[in-house]
Design an enzyme around this catalytic site. Structure first.
Site, mmCIF file in Angstrom:
data_model
loop_
_atom_site.group_PDB
_atom_site.id
_atom_site.type_symbol
_atom_site.label_atom_id
_atom_site.label_comp_id
_atom_site.label_asym_id
_atom_site.label_seq_id
_atom_site.Cartn_x
_atom_site.Cartn_y
_atom_site.Cartn_z
ATOM 1 N N LYS A 405 0.937 -1.310 0.005
ATOM 2 C CA LYS A 405 0.604 0.175 0.172
ATOM 3 C C LYS A 405 1.191 1.497 -0.063
ATOM 4 C CE LYS A 405 -4.272 -2.316 2.598
ATOM 5 N NZ LYS A 405 -3.267 -3.981 2.162
ATOM 6 N N LEU A 444 -2.084 -13.516 4.743
ATOM 7 C CA LEU A 444 -3.706 -14.461 5.053
ATOM 8 C C LEU A 444 -3.398 -14.433 6.407
ATOM 9 C CD1 LEU A 444 -3.529 -16.811 2.302
ATOM 10 C CD2 LEU A 444 -5.399 -15.016 3.096
#
Length: 625
Positions: A405, A444
């Site tokens: 990001k 995850l």
């Protein structure tokens, strides 16, 4: 029935069968006159004594005959053979003669009578189980050793709630045959048709040694059905008793990501960590704690666990002490805030770490949009404080954990991490310490990951919330992410940005659909709700800016970004005055500073990110899958 009653019953039955076998043997060899003759009862006594003595020695009556197999048959043969040999020896001693024809025929009849009685009992028990069997109709994919083991256990253990109805196997030699009275109905390409024909309510993939790519293909086929699917753990774990039938693991999203897990070679890491003092900031977080676990394989001299939350630091310290208590590594838990510059410098001066992994950060995108000042304090100033303290303490290597990001950021969180990267690269220019950066995709299972959220929503019956049908993300596992951080520390020369090759990005809505289908719920039960792009979010994530891209991989599965050191003076000015800015002004300033290096071209994913960041939540809708 108690063990004593059971053993007594078998002794009476076996005695009757042995005497019957002896009588029939005399009839078969045409010596009926010997029946009830002078030596008949003595011979019967000898063989009964021999049999029961050997039977006791070989634990014949302790066998659970409803589970009888080749091993139990072998015990029967050994027992009867030993009994006949003892009878022959006794006859030779008592009568000085041995009727070998009678002994051979008696032995054969005993095998038939006693062996037959045991297996008749097993057949009876299995028939009774089949009559009372209730459970979900289950297809077993794989008719090999693992699949047949599962079929047998499911047939005998009604508590699992599953009952096997057929096998599926790609081996043409097995197809159209029956294994344990179950048909091998076809190959894996025919799974949908076979599932419909047998009205399957459950599927077990019992091929633990199958290569991951083929397993993913089968998992995708199963995911297209409204049938719950589970995967058998490794066969070694079953054989050693580590897991049982009730411990099938669910088909995890890892099986459906479309790539092999990255297993980085870390042999050369050993020299950079063994016997060294290592400090991890954010050690109680999902990434920081896994870094600590993986560090233990290299036996550092000391591991300093630094974090702001006392419970998380206590938990990881307790886990490490319980797991590695016998190791030579010393553990030092420290509660500290990376925003406290003086505290960090005192700690670093005390421990003099050789290597620092900086994983402490705020990473929740919507929360940082609402609290940009906290993002500046923790992500930028916290990183600056940690890096400067590392420089003062003479730390050899400093690795900062960043995020994808930070590339062309549209969020406060991404912007703060990008500016933190610039701080680290600036420190590398002026320090003897080697500073490096590692960028992750979505991890995850980490705190804030979308997968646990989806699972909670599914368990409540839905809806599952997805921001946009076109949103895609790169995914990696916690062990992959942590291994990359450690690998980067050993490869760093100074100022680099390391990125793991994570394959192709995955649509978030596809993950949601797969999880819903794999949960066993029908398509009509769970809905997906598109809520709209949240403030600061992007449709597409990128791993490197165009100006950072280095064509070659520095190491298998690891890409290297060139340093991009810009605007440091303006960043320092912002850090000196950020408290004077309002929330909106601070957000705009962060995005402006962090994106000056990026050139957004028309028609590119970057342009799409800018456009989608302006979408309104009012466009949300609900769809069924």
């Amino acid at each position: 029935m108690t063990y004593k009653k059971r053993a007594s019953s078998f002794m009476l039955l076996d005695s009757f069968l042995i005497i019957s076998a002896f009588i029939f043997s005399l009839l078969i060899i045409n010596e009926p006159s010997r029946i009830m003759g002078a030596g008949f009862w003595l011979s019967c006594t000898i063989i009964l004594f021999s049999y029961h003595a050997v039977s006791y020695l070989f634990h014949m009556n302790k066998k659970a005959w409803q589970y009888a197999s080749i091993d139990e048959l072998t015990v029967i043969l050994r027992t009867l053979t030993a009994a006949i040999v003892l009878k022959a020896i006794a006859q030779q001693v008592l009568f000085a003669t041995v009727n070998y024809r009678s002994l051979v025929v008696t032995w054969l009849l005993m095998v038939v009578f006693i062996g037959g009685s045991r297996f008749i009992w097993r057949i009876y028990q299995e028939r009774q189980l089949q009559k009372s069997a209730k459970g979900k109709r289950t297809l077993i994919i794989g008719a090999g050793s693992a699949g047949t083991m599962i079929a047998r256990q499911l047939k005998r253990n009604s508590s699992t709630g599953l009952y096997p109805v057929a096998f599926i196997d790609d081996d043409p030699a097995k197809q159209h045959l029956e294994v344990y009275s179950l048909p091998v109905a076809g190959g894996t390409k025919e799974i949908p048709e076979i599932a419909a024909d047998f009205k399957a309510e459950h599927i077990i993939i019992a091929m633990p040694s199958l290569e991951r790519r083929k397993l993913q293909d089968i998992s995708r086929i199963c995911a297209s059905l409204d049938v719950k699917t589970q995967i058998l753990p490794r066969i070694e774990d079953l054989m050693t008793g580590k897991v049982s039938v009730s411990e099938f693991r669910e088909v995890s999203i890892n099986d459906l990501l479309g790539r092999e897990p990255v297993d980085l070679e870390t042999q050369h890491v050993d020299a950079s960590l063994r016997g060294k003092t290592v400090l991890v900031t954010g050690a109680g977080g999902s990434i920081g704690s896994e870094i600590c676990r993986q560090l233990m394989r290299y036996e550092p001299k000391a591991l300093v666990l630094l974090g702001h939350g006392e419970h998380s630091i206590f938990s990881i310290e307790l886990e490490l002490r319980e797991t590695y208590g016998a190791a030579s590594t010393a553990f030092f838990p420290e509660i500290a805030d990376v925003q406290d510059k003086d505290r960090l410098q005192r700690l670093f001066a005390e421990y003099r770490p050789d290597v620092i992994y900086h994983a402490a950060a705020h990473k929740h995108v919507p929360l940082m949009e609402r609290n940009p000042e906290e993002a500046v304090k923790n992500n930028i100033i916290g990183t600056k404080n940690t890096a400067e303290a590392a420089d003062i303490a003479g730390v050899k290597t400093f690795v900062m954990v960043s995020t994808d990001k930070a590339v062309n950021p549209t969020s406060v969180m991404g912007a703060s991490k990008r500016l933190a990267e610039v701080v680290v690269q600036h420190m590398n220019e002026r320090s003897e310490t080697t500073f490096a950066i590692v960028r992750f995709g979505n991890v995850l299972g980490s705190s804030g990951s979308v997968i646990p959220l989806f699972k909670r929503q599914i368990s409540r019956g839905g809806p599952v919330t997805v921001t946009d049908p076109e949103m895609v993300r790169y995914f990696m596992t916690i062990p992959e992410a942590s291994s990359l951080v450690i690998q980067a520390g050993s490869l760093a020369k100074g100022g680099e940005t390391f990125v793991l090759d994570m394959g192709e990005p995955v649509k978030i809505v596809d993950l949601a659909k797969n999880l819903i289908k794999l949960s066993g719920s029908g398509a009509e039960d769970i809905k997906i709700e598109f809520t709209g792009i949240r403030p600061g979010e992007k449709l597409y994530e990128e791993l490197l800016d165009k100006g950072e891209i280095h064509e070659e991989q520095i190491f298998p599965k690891i890409h290297l970004g060139r340093p991009s050191l810009k605007n440091y003076d303006r960043i320092e000015a912002l850090l000196a005055n950020y408290t004077l800015l309002g929330k909106d002004s601070l957000r705009e300033k962060l995005l402006s500073l962090s994106s000056e290096a990026a050139t957004i071209k028309e028609g590119t994913p970057e342009e799409a990110n800018v456009k989608t960041a302006m979408k309104s939540k009012e466009n949300s809708k609900v769809v069924s899958i």
